[in-house]
Design an enzyme around this catalytic site. Structure first.
Site, PDB file in Angstrom:
ATOM      1  N   ALA A  14     -12.324  10.723   2.268  1.00 11.10           N
ATOM      2  CA  ALA A  14     -12.998   9.844   2.113  1.00 11.10           C
ATOM      3  C   ALA A  14     -13.000   8.208   1.308  1.00 11.10           C
ATOM      4  O   ALA A  14     -13.886   7.873   0.886  1.00 11.10           O
ATOM      5  CB  ALA A  14     -14.342   9.858   2.682  1.00 11.10           C
ATOM      6  N   ARG A 271      16.570 -15.351   2.336  1.00  9.29           N
ATOM      7  CA  ARG A 271      17.346 -13.461   2.799  1.00  9.29           C
ATOM      8  C   ARG A 271      16.810 -12.844   1.630  1.00  9.29           C
ATOM      9  O   ARG A 271      16.654 -11.648   0.828  1.00  9.29           O
ATOM     10  CB  ARG A 271      19.221 -13.724   1.561  1.00  9.29           C
ATOM     11  CG  ARG A 271      20.379 -13.695   2.774  1.00  9.29           C
ATOM     12  CD  ARG A 271      21.220 -14.601   2.224  1.00  9.29           C
ATOM     13  NE  ARG A 271      21.533 -14.873   1.056  1.00  9.29           N
ATOM     14  CZ  ARG A 271      22.074 -15.007  -0.313  1.00  9.29           C
ATOM     15  NH1 ARG A 271      23.502 -14.775   0.270  1.00  9.29           N
ATOM     16  NH2 ARG A 271      22.391 -16.410  -0.505  1.00  9.29           N
ATOM     17  N   CYS A 287      -1.484   2.660  -6.997  1.00  5.21           N
ATOM     18  CA  CYS A 287      -0.038   2.544  -6.353  1.00  5.21           C
ATOM     19  C   CYS A 287       1.384   2.722  -6.434  1.00  5.21           C
ATOM     20  O   CYS A 287       2.408   3.596  -6.789  1.00  5.21           O
ATOM     21  CB  CYS A 287       0.376   2.649  -4.414  1.00  5.21           C
ATOM     22  SG  CYS A 287      -1.224   3.559  -3.458  1.00  5.21           S
TER      23      CYS A 287
HETATM   24  P1  NAD Z   1      -9.111   7.523  -2.556  1.00  4.54           P
HETATM   25  O1  NAD Z   1      -8.801   8.424  -4.368  1.00  4.54           O
HETATM   26  O2  NAD Z   1      -9.676   6.707  -2.488  1.00  4.54           O
HETATM   27  O3  NAD Z   1      -9.084   8.597  -1.897  1.00  4.54           O
HETATM   28  C1  NAD Z   1      -9.305  10.103  -1.949  1.00  4.54           C
HETATM   29  C2  NAD Z   1     -10.077  11.037  -1.504  1.00  4.54           C
HETATM   30  O4  NAD Z   1      -9.273  12.327  -1.524  1.00  4.54           O
HETATM   31  C3  NAD Z   1     -11.754  11.098  -1.734  1.00  4.54           C
HETATM   32  O5  NAD Z   1     -12.931  10.715  -1.750  1.00  4.54           O
HETATM   33  C4  NAD Z   1     -11.294  12.653  -2.997  1.00  4.54           C
HETATM   34  O6  NAD Z   1     -13.077  13.246  -3.697  1.00  4.54           O
HETATM   35  C5  NAD Z   1     -10.622  13.460  -1.073  1.00  4.54           C
HETATM   36  N1  NAD Z   1     -10.071  14.583  -1.935  1.00  4.54           N
HETATM   37  C6  NAD Z   1      -9.536  14.692  -3.064  1.00  4.54           C
HETATM   38  N2  NAD Z   1      -9.223  16.754  -2.807  1.00  4.54           N
HETATM   39  C7  NAD Z   1      -9.841  16.840  -1.229  1.00  4.54           C
HETATM   40  C8  NAD Z   1      -9.752  17.497   0.219  1.00  4.54           C
HETATM   41  N3  NAD Z   1      -8.838  18.903  -0.995  1.00  4.54           N
HETATM   42  N4  NAD Z   1     -10.632  18.171   0.257  1.00  4.54           N
HETATM   43  C9  NAD Z   1     -11.308  16.938   1.036  1.00  4.54           C
HETATM   44  N5  NAD Z   1     -11.539  15.301   0.078  1.00  4.54           N
HETATM   45  C10 NAD Z   1     -10.446  15.282  -0.612  1.00  4.54           C
HETATM   46  O7  NAD Z   1      -7.657   7.833  -2.543  1.00  4.54           O
HETATM   47  P2  NAD Z   1      -6.996   6.720  -1.549  1.00  4.54           P
HETATM   48  O8  NAD Z   1      -6.634   5.217  -2.618  1.00  4.54           O
HETATM   49  O9  NAD Z   1      -7.013   6.056  -0.505  1.00  4.54           O
HETATM   50  O10 NAD Z   1      -5.312   7.287  -1.906  1.00  4.54           O
HETATM   51  C11 NAD Z   1      -4.882   8.199  -1.183  1.00  4.54           C
HETATM   52  C12 NAD Z   1      -3.319   8.129  -0.431  1.00  4.54           C
HETATM   53  O11 NAD Z   1      -2.783   6.877   0.298  1.00  4.54           O
HETATM   54  C13 NAD Z   1      -2.785   8.716  -2.404  1.00  4.54           C
HETATM   55  O12 NAD Z   1      -1.412   9.489  -1.703  1.00  4.54           O
HETATM   56  C14 NAD Z   1      -1.761   6.985  -1.850  1.00  4.54           C
HETATM   57  O13 NAD Z   1      -0.797   6.976  -2.938  1.00  4.54           O
HETATM   58  C15 NAD Z   1      -2.213   6.806  -0.641  1.00  4.54           C
HETATM   59  N6  NAD Z   1      -2.119   5.580  -0.117  1.00  4.54           N
HETATM   60  C16 NAD Z   1      -3.299   4.940  -0.986  1.00  4.54           C
HETATM   61  C17 NAD Z   1      -3.222   3.519  -0.279  1.00  4.54           C
HETATM   62  C18 NAD Z   1      -4.444   2.276  -0.916  1.00  4.54           C
HETATM   63  O14 NAD Z   1      -4.190   0.649  -1.883  1.00  4.54           O
HETATM   64  N7  NAD Z   1      -5.386   3.085  -1.850  1.00  4.54           N
HETATM   65  C19 NAD Z   1      -2.095   2.661   0.663  1.00  4.54           C
HETATM   66  C20 NAD Z   1      -1.532   3.128   0.449  1.00  4.54           C
HETATM   67  C21 NAD Z   1      -0.935   4.779   0.357  1.00  4.54           C
HETATM   68  C1  UDX Z   2       0.270  -1.556  -3.033  1.00  2.65           C
HETATM   69  C2  UDX Z   2       1.595  -2.200  -1.176  1.00  2.65           C
HETATM   70  O1  UDX Z   2       2.128  -3.347  -1.173  1.00  2.65           O
HETATM   71  C3  UDX Z   2       1.444  -1.461  -0.032  1.00  2.65           C
HETATM   72  O2  UDX Z   2       1.763  -1.543   1.124  1.00  2.65           O
HETATM   73  C4  UDX Z   2       0.638   0.532  -0.126  1.00  2.65           C
HETATM   74  O3  UDX Z   2       0.399   1.031   0.981  1.00  2.65           O
HETATM   75  C5  UDX Z   2      -0.045   0.600  -1.150  1.00  2.65           C
HETATM   76  O4  UDX Z   2       0.478  -0.208  -2.702  1.00  2.65           O
HETATM   77  P1  UDX Z   2      -1.713  -2.506  -3.328  1.00  2.65           P
HETATM   78  O5  UDX Z   2      -1.641  -1.706  -4.686  1.00  2.65           O
HETATM   79  O6  UDX Z   2      -2.857  -1.959  -2.039  1.00  2.65           O
HETATM   80  O7  UDX Z   2      -0.560  -2.528  -2.478  1.00  2.65           O
HETATM   81  O8  UDX Z   2      -1.796  -3.984  -3.816  1.00  2.65           O
HETATM   82  P2  UDX Z   2      -0.406  -5.474  -4.159  1.00  2.65           P
HETATM   83  O9  UDX Z   2      -0.580  -6.007  -2.856  1.00  2.65           O
HETATM   84  O10 UDX Z   2       0.874  -4.685  -3.164  1.00  2.65           O
HETATM   85  O11 UDX Z   2       0.056  -5.556  -5.402  1.00  2.65           O
HETATM   86  C6  UDX Z   2       0.091  -4.214  -6.272  1.00  2.65           C
HETATM   87  C7  UDX Z   2      -0.057  -5.611  -7.722  1.00  2.65           C
HETATM   88  O12 UDX Z   2       1.420  -6.022  -7.861  1.00  2.65           O
HETATM   89  C8  UDX Z   2      -1.624  -6.368  -7.880  1.00  2.65           C
HETATM   90  O13 UDX Z   2      -1.872  -5.766  -8.957  1.00  2.65           O
HETATM   91  C9  UDX Z   2      -1.153  -6.873  -8.067  1.00  2.65           C
HETATM   92  O14 UDX Z   2      -1.829  -8.663  -8.398  1.00  2.65           O
HETATM   93  C10 UDX Z   2       0.802  -7.243  -8.374  1.00  2.65           C
HETATM   94  N1  UDX Z   2       1.380  -8.357  -7.804  1.00  2.65           N
HETATM   95  C11 UDX Z   2       1.545  -8.206  -6.280  1.00  2.65           C
HETATM   96  C12 UDX Z   2       1.726  -9.472  -8.222  1.00  2.65           C
HETATM   97  O15 UDX Z   2       1.807  -9.341  -9.668  1.00  2.65           O
HETATM   98  N2  UDX Z   2       2.613 -10.183  -8.525  1.00  2.65           N
HETATM   99  C13 UDX Z   2       3.132  -9.852  -6.923  1.00  2.65           C
HETATM  100  O16 UDX Z   2       4.007 -11.293  -6.150  1.00  2.65           O
HETATM  101  C14 UDX Z   2       2.253  -9.629  -5.845  1.00  2.65           C
END
Ligand code: NAD
Ligand code: UDX
Length: 479
Positions: A14, A271, A287
């Site tokens: 969540a 490009r 990430c």
């Molecule tokens: P998060 O840390 O915000 O949430 C993960 C949740 O999973 C936590 O609440 C934790 O308690 C729960 N969890 C852990 N183990 C568990 C289990 N065994 N059963 C049930 N719940 C469990 O993580 P997030 O930022 O949502 O990222 C999740 C995944 O998505 C990661 O792999 C991340 O790289 C990817 N991702 C994150 C983002 C982002 O912007 N945060 C974007 C794209 C992809």
């Molecule tokens: C990133 C990817 O964009 C997204 O597609 C993926 O699912 C999760 O990781 P996020 O980390 O949430 O998303 O934010 P993003 O906007 O990508 O910024 C990442 C970092 O790069 C931040 O610290 C931001 O300040 C920095 N950044 C981004 C720069 O310094 N310059 C830029 O031009 C863009």
């Protein structure tokens, strides 16, 4: 479509991804049920009591629309899993902090644990329908094979269950701060699956799930390994762009060139494109760095040292950018920060989020604390507890000392944070930092008063007129 009405979708985790994707999908599919399961009862309690545990613009309103109707948060596995056919894995995949691959490869222990939970649940239930386990968490290529065998090996009582499941990859590309826009209007949805009949059936189901609001031509179906690798590669490309522009920022500062003008010149080439070219203190977040490092590990583990070195250089520039700026701050303060108060404006990793995971501010703050500075922090959304937790997570081998923790103060306004301070250090590009009353802040500060604008949000001439000594990243050295 009628068939879709009966589907129960489960999101495991969540956090950002689980809550945001389920809330958006629930709003488009009022006739389907979306259950979000998390092992953390405190997180689930917060969702259910109406306190959204994370700050993401628009999320609170979106959740309110569906919660209790077709969107449910629960820590009870049996309630969540009963009669469900699609399980989206949305748990965290942090970088491993110990053992083989430490500091680079993803730690898959949470992915393994939640897949085991699904497998154990079905070990006691004779499956009637096909079920899909869908990787939304970011994982390396071939993780799906491991999950398949994990599920299969546990189907001892009902052996036929082994023929009624598939593992797919549907990586999430949302960026925090603009996540709802990204989910509602994605550039693309990628769904990777195997070619067997069962996988094809479930692939159609997932395609239908998105087709209600995403144009079909934006939904790319491919192999599971391609989908898995596409996520690591996309984040590595984004990281590479930030490191590329950041690598030019010290050159601009030395030669009196404004890096934002340079970005405009470079980005006007169609490009190359103009997005993701803002020079900064370095990319942060949960990430980019972790997925870039996982790609480095993957390349090295496949025997491609040069490829690993290439991507590691993108990481090295990011580390260099953070260090060079904290070194410069220390140097400008006569290498002596003991007893000095410094103001950090913004510690979230980017604007419009409360998230400090991997933020460049963690490194800068840590470096300044090592020099015995006292930090007065203002961030519109990030909290002290979260910041301290993320500091520990980012530096697992160097826990904060009690003395350092005493010198981290969070203030409720920029004015309070500036009191008796020697420098304003802007680390997040929050919009409000563009229009602060810098003259009033100057009055509160000890002199000489510095501004270190590490996000390029201020007007350096105006600040100089007020009396500040100004550093602007990618524009000018302190003067
Ligand atoms: P998060 O840390 O915000 O949430 C993960 C949740 O999973 C936590 O609440 C934790 O308690 C729960 N969890 C852990 N183990 C568990 C289990 N065994 N059963 C049930 N719940 C469990 O993580 P997030 O930022 O949502 O990222 C999740 C995944 O998505 C990661 O792999 C991340 O790289 C990817 N991702 C994150 C983002 C982002 O912007 N945060 C974007 C794209 C992809
Ligand atoms: C990133 C990817 O964009 C997204 O597609 C993926 O699912 C999760 O990781 P996020 O980390 O949430 O998303 O934010 P993003 O906007 O990508 O910024 C990442 C970092 O790069 C931040 O610290 C931001 O300040 C920095 N950044 C981004 C720069 O310094 N310059 C830029 O031009 C863009």
């Amino acid at each position: 479509m009628e068939e879709e009405k009966k589907t129960k979708f489960v999101f495991i985790g969540a956090g950002w991804v689980g809550s945001l994707t389920s809330a958006v999908l629930a709003s488009h599919w009022p006739e389907n049920e979306f259950h979000v399961f998390d092992i953390s009862t405190s997180i689930i309690d917060r969702w259910n009591s109406g306190q959204v545990p994370i700050y993401e613009p628009g999320l609170e309103e979106l959740v309110k629309k569906s919660i209790g109707k077709n969107l449910f948060f629960t820590a009870n596995k049996d309630i969540a899993f009963k009669n469900a056919t699609v399980f989206f894995i949305c748990v965290n995949t942090p970088t491993k902090v110990k053992g083989k691959g430490k500091g680079e490869v993803h730690d898959l222990k949470f992915v393994e644990a939640c897949t085991s939970a699904v497998a154990d649940y079905f070990a006691n239930v004779e499956m009637k329908d096909t079920i899909a386990i869908v990787e939304k968490s970011t994982v390396g290529p071939r993780t799906s094979c491991f999950l398949k065998s994990l599920f299969s090996e546990r189907q001892v009582k009902y052996k036929e269950n082994k023929n009624k499941f598939c593992v797919m990859s549907n990586p999430e590309f949302l960026a925090e701060g603009v996540a709802i826009r990204d989910l509602e209007h994605p550039d693309r949805i990628i769904i990777g699956s195997d070619a067997d009949v069962r996988s094809k059936l479930m692939l159609d189901k997932i395609v239908t799930l998105y087709s209600r609001f995403v144009p079909r031509e934006k939904i790319i179906t491919t192999s599971t390994f391609t989908a898995e690798l596409s996520k690591l590669a996309s984040n590595a490309f984004l990281a590479q762009r930030v490191s590329s522009i950041n690598s030019l920022s010290p050159i601009c500062e030395k030669l009196g060139i404004d890096v934002s003008n340079l970005s405009t010149c470079i980005g006007s080439d169609s490009r190359i494109g103009n997005k993701y070219l803002s020079a900064s203190i370095g990319f942060g977040g949960s990430c980019l760095e972790k997925d870039l490092l996982a790609l480095v590990y993957l390349a090295r583990s496949l025997g491609f040292e040069e490829v690993a070195d290439y991507w590691k250089a993108v990481y090295n520039i990011n580390a260099y950018q953070k260090r060079r700026i904290s070194d410069m701050i220390v140097q400008e303060m006569l290498n002596s920060l003991s007893f000095k108060k410094l103001t950090l404006l913004g510690v979230a990793f980017k604007k419009n989020t409360s998230d400090c995971r991997g933020s460049a501010a963690l490194t800068v703050a840590r470096d300044l604390l090592e020099e015995s500075a006292h930090l007065q922090i203002y961030d519109p959304k990030a909290t002290k507890d979260h910041f301290l937790r993320e500091m520990q997570a980012y530096f697992p081998e160097e826990p904060l000392t009690e003395e350092m923790t005493k010198h981290i103060e969070f203030m409720s306004s920029p004015l309070l944070a500036a009191k008796d301070s020697s420098a304003l250090i802007i680390l997040t590009e929050w919009d409000e930092f563009r229009s602060l009353d810098y003259a009033s802040l100057f009055e509160q500060m000890s002199k000489p008063a510095f501004v270190f604008d590490c996000r390029g949000v201020t007007d350096q001439e105006q600040l100089k007129t007020i009396g500040f000594k100004v550093y602007k990243l990618g524009v000018c050295l302190p003067q």
